[in-house]
Motif scaffolding. Sequence first.
Motif, PDB file in Angstrom:
ATOM      1  N   VAL A  45       0.829  -1.211   0.000  1.00  0.00           N
ATOM      2  CA  VAL A  45       0.000   0.000   0.000  1.00  0.00           C
ATOM      3  C   VAL A  45       0.861   1.257   0.000  1.00  0.00           C
ATOM      4  CG1 VAL A  45      -1.583   1.355   1.444  1.00  0.00           C
ATOM      5  CG2 VAL A  45      -2.071  -1.050   0.979  1.00  0.00           C
ATOM      6  N   ALA A  46       1.947   1.252   0.766  1.00  0.00           N
ATOM      7  CA  ALA A  46       2.817   2.435   0.827  1.00  0.00           C
ATOM      8  C   ALA A  46       3.348   2.797  -0.552  1.00  0.00           C
ATOM      9  CB  ALA A  46       3.979   2.183   1.792  1.00  0.00           C
ATOM     10  N   PHE A  47       3.824   1.809  -1.286  1.00  0.00           N
ATOM     11  CA  PHE A  47       4.408   2.115  -2.588  1.00  0.00           C
ATOM     12  C   PHE A  47       3.338   2.319  -3.657  1.00  0.00           C
ATOM     13  CE2 PHE A  47       8.093   0.475  -0.327  1.00  0.00           C
ATOM     14  CZ  PHE A  47       9.000   1.486  -0.627  1.00  0.00           C
ATOM     15  N   ASP A  48       2.148   1.768  -3.455  1.00  0.00           N
ATOM     16  CA  ASP A  48       1.031   2.106  -4.340  1.00  0.00           C
ATOM     17  C   ASP A  48       0.648   3.572  -4.156  1.00  0.00           C
ATOM     18  OD1 ASP A  48      -1.244   1.281  -6.180  1.00  0.00           O
ATOM     19  OD2 ASP A  48      -2.384   2.004  -4.452  1.00  0.00           O
ATOM     20  N   THR A  49       0.647   4.048  -2.907  1.00  0.00           N
ATOM     21  CA  THR A  49       0.340   5.452  -2.624  1.00  0.00           C
ATOM     22  C   THR A  49       1.397   6.365  -3.245  1.00  0.00           C
ATOM     23  OG1 THR A  49      -0.742   4.826  -0.540  1.00  0.00           O
ATOM     24  CG2 THR A  49      -0.066   7.129  -0.774  1.00  0.00           C
ATOM     25  N   ILE A  50       2.663   6.000  -3.101  1.00  0.00           N
ATOM     26  CA  ILE A  50       3.752   6.769  -3.697  1.00  0.00           C
ATOM     27  C   ILE A  50       3.606   6.797  -5.222  1.00  0.00           C
ATOM     28  CG2 ILE A  50       6.250   6.702  -4.142  1.00  0.00           C
ATOM     29  CD1 ILE A  50       6.463   5.659  -1.164  1.00  0.00           C
ATOM     30  N   ARG A  51       3.304   5.641  -5.789  1.00  0.00           N
ATOM     31  CA  ARG A  51       3.096   5.582  -7.243  1.00  0.00           C
ATOM     32  C   ARG A  51       1.943   6.482  -7.667  1.00  0.00           C
ATOM     33  NH1 ARG A  51       0.957   0.141 -10.398  1.00  0.00           N
ATOM     34  NH2 ARG A  51       0.816   1.054 -12.500  1.00  0.00           N
ATOM     35  N   ARG A  52       0.833   6.444  -6.926  1.00  0.00           N
ATOM     36  CA  ARG A  52      -0.329   7.264  -7.280  1.00  0.00           C
ATOM     37  C   ARG A  52       0.018   8.759  -7.229  1.00  0.00           C
ATOM     38  NH1 ARG A  52      -5.631   4.984  -6.814  1.00  0.00           N
ATOM     39  NH2 ARG A  52      -5.584   2.734  -6.418  1.00  0.00           N
ATOM     40  N   VAL A  64       7.467  -2.114 -11.456  1.00  0.00           N
ATOM     41  CA  VAL A  64       7.785  -3.546 -11.518  1.00  0.00           C
ATOM     42  C   VAL A  64       7.878  -4.096 -10.099  1.00  0.00           C
ATOM     43  CG1 VAL A  64       9.422  -5.289 -12.331  1.00  0.00           C
ATOM     44  CG2 VAL A  64       9.036  -3.205 -13.671  1.00  0.00           C
ATOM     45  N   SER A  65       7.174  -5.175  -9.838  1.00  0.00           N
ATOM     46  CA  SER A  65       7.228  -5.828  -8.528  1.00  0.00           C
ATOM     47  C   SER A  65       7.193  -7.332  -8.744  1.00  0.00           C
ATOM     48  CB  SER A  65       6.044  -5.387  -7.653  1.00  0.00           C
ATOM     49  OG  SER A  65       6.150  -5.911  -6.348  1.00  0.00           O
ATOM     50  N   ASN A  66       8.166  -8.029  -8.185  1.00  0.00           N
ATOM     51  CA  ASN A  66       8.378  -9.441  -8.506  1.00  0.00           C
ATOM     52  C   ASN A  66       7.627 -10.387  -7.582  1.00  0.00           C
ATOM     53  OD1 ASN A  66      10.262  -8.709  -6.280  1.00  0.00           O
ATOM     54  ND2 ASN A  66      10.790 -10.873  -6.438  1.00  0.00           N
ATOM     55  N   PHE A  67       7.588 -11.615  -7.996  1.00  0.00           N
ATOM     56  CA  PHE A  67       7.201 -12.730  -7.125  1.00  0.00           C
ATOM     57  C   PHE A  67       8.411 -13.653  -6.977  1.00  0.00           C
ATOM     58  CE2 PHE A  67       2.881 -11.989  -9.070  1.00  0.00           C
ATOM     59  CZ  PHE A  67       2.291 -11.498  -7.914  1.00  0.00           C
ATOM     60  N   THR A  68       8.827 -13.905  -5.732  1.00  0.00           N
ATOM     61  CA  THR A  68       9.821 -14.953  -5.478  1.00  0.00           C
ATOM     62  C   THR A  68       9.052 -16.269  -5.392  1.00  0.00           C
ATOM     63  OG1 THR A  68      11.375 -13.500  -4.330  1.00  0.00           O
ATOM     64  CG2 THR A  68      11.508 -15.853  -3.829  1.00  0.00           C
ATOM     65  N   VAL A 100      -5.008  -7.904  -2.885  1.00  0.00           N
ATOM     66  CA  VAL A 100      -4.581  -6.513  -3.079  1.00  0.00           C
ATOM     67  C   VAL A 100      -5.601  -5.727  -3.896  1.00  0.00           C
ATOM     68  CG1 VAL A 100      -2.147  -7.081  -2.811  1.00  0.00           C
ATOM     69  CG2 VAL A 100      -3.132  -6.969  -5.118  1.00  0.00           C
ATOM     70  N   ALA A 101      -6.363  -6.412  -4.747  1.00  0.00           N
ATOM     71  CA  ALA A 101      -7.425  -5.720  -5.487  1.00  0.00           C
ATOM     72  C   ALA A 101      -8.478  -5.188  -4.515  1.00  0.00           C
ATOM     73  CB  ALA A 101      -8.063  -6.669  -6.502  1.00  0.00           C
ATOM     74  N   LYS A 102      -8.758  -5.949  -3.470  1.00  0.00           N
ATOM     75  CA  LYS A 102      -9.719  -5.486  -2.463  1.00  0.00           C
ATOM     76  C   LYS A 102      -9.192  -4.257  -1.729  1.00  0.00           C
ATOM     77  CE  LYS A 102     -11.690 -10.092  -1.842  1.00  0.00           C
ATOM     78  NZ  LYS A 102     -11.747 -11.298  -0.986  1.00  0.00           N
ATOM     79  N   VAL A 105      -5.350  -1.600  -4.721  1.00  0.00           N
ATOM     80  CA  VAL A 105      -3.964  -1.434  -5.163  1.00  0.00           C
ATOM     81  C   VAL A 105      -3.926  -1.598  -6.680  1.00  0.00           C
ATOM     82  CG1 VAL A 105      -1.647  -2.443  -5.102  1.00  0.00           C
ATOM     83  CG2 VAL A 105      -2.974  -2.220  -2.986  1.00  0.00           C
ATOM     84  N   GLN A 106      -3.294  -0.653  -7.352  1.00  0.00           N
ATOM     85  CA  GLN A 106      -3.188  -0.730  -8.804  1.00  0.00           C
ATOM     86  C   GLN A 106      -2.278  -1.888  -9.210  1.00  0.00           C
ATOM     87  OE1 GLN A 106      -3.401   3.597 -10.686  1.00  0.00           O
ATOM     88  NE2 GLN A 106      -1.714   3.475  -9.245  1.00  0.00           N
ATOM     89  N   LYS A 107      -2.604  -2.513 -10.312  1.00  0.00           N
ATOM     90  CA  LYS A 107      -1.747  -3.591 -10.804  1.00  0.00           C
ATOM     91  C   LYS A 107      -0.399  -3.032 -11.234  1.00  0.00           C
ATOM     92  CE  LYS A 107      -4.989  -7.158 -12.338  1.00  0.00           C
ATOM     93  NZ  LYS A 107      -5.410  -8.009 -13.478  1.00  0.00           N
TER      94      LYS A 107
END
Length: 468
Positions: A45-52, A64-68, A100-102, A105-107
Amino acid sequence: MLKIFNTYTREKEEFKPIHPDQVNMYVCGPTVYNYIHIGNGRSIVAFDTIRRYLEYLGYQVKFVSNFTDVDNKMIKEAARENITVPEVADKFIKAFYEDVAKLNVQKATINPRATDNIPEIIDFIKVLIDKGYAYESDGDVFYRARRFDNYGKLSGMDIDQLVEGASEHIGEAEFDKKQDPIDFALWKKAKPGEIKWDSPWGEGRPGWHIECSVMSTKYLGNNFDIHGGGQDLEFPHHENEIAQSEAETGEKFVNYWMHNGFVTVENNEKMSKSLGNFVTVHDLVKTTDPQVIRFFLSSTHYRRPLEYSQANLQKASDNLERIKTAYSNLQFRLNDASAKSDDSIAPAVDKIVSDYKEAMNDDFNVQNALTSIFELVNLANNYSSKDTINSDDTQKILDTLADLAGILGVKFDQQGKLSDDIQQLVDQRDQARADKDFATSDKLRDKLKEMGVILEDTPQGTRWHIDG
């Protein structure tokens, strides 16, 4: 002028993106062996807010955000469930997107998976070996941490302390393989029955740190603007990313390093899966309005710790309700807005926007920005209580409130149009109230409630919203 606190320099710095109108941004994503917990959610959420906010300023953000999707935890979970590692990953990646959709959070622009980049990881490691930064040892490949100048600068760690700490935490077998205790794994030799890939060093799988170096530079270039993640990733993960990436490319890796604070629970203890004191977003959204969770996570400055408690969730709920009620009340008044424009409204709104941007430009200070949002809420409430209002003034307040609160992920219900049948029932109830026929009025209210239409009587008339 936007300033960002750069973890690498420990200073607030003026933000100057590499490309004038674009921001390239990488945020470390989850290891998908379980549902994300509130601590993970805080970072997301923090970085979604920064992105917005960056998008609000007019930047195009490549996020870009990865999945390990392969590591020891994934292997253990697969064994526990008696399924494959890819099946574990698929299960929890699907849940991640749903959860995260709930939270609104933007994709991400791209969500790369480590296992989709094995050839690139192998090639990256080859370069490090050729340059003398890495070495093979009985099927494992390690990075020579001491070879990299400035190792430890991001986290402020002293290399002698790192040697002492590493010596205490690695097993005898691994110790014997390493040339130096602080060296870290780039490639891990496969154990019997483990998921594995062929490589020049034998069958195995990538280490955790190398994944992000490869995926970030693959999709954003050797040097990009922002790299983010939780404070717990400063060392060793991000420290190791810097060492690997700059050794491989010969270029500066990241211009601005950003790290969000922990979510804490009782006694100021960090929430984490390893401590067993975590609450998953997957479970919490079943009992708590996801918008409340989002507002709770986004309304504290990203670098500060955030205490998870029912009391703080309730506080977030109350504050969110204030904002949404002010919006709904003013939106309802659009139906009878007929007065001339009030010359004081536009300057008041513009001043609030200026104060909001000043706060957010100071390293995304959402707490001060919220002060501006609540000033706008007060303006909306005062204006909506007037006998007559102007439609343009009303729309300006509504649009601004939607923009500013929307950066924090707040969504507003838009007043639509009821079907003719339901509108007729609302009109009949209004007439019953006017005739003081309260029995009929109550009966019609209950009937509408059963149909999912909730009524609210206000001095300006009957408001409605759809339940849920």
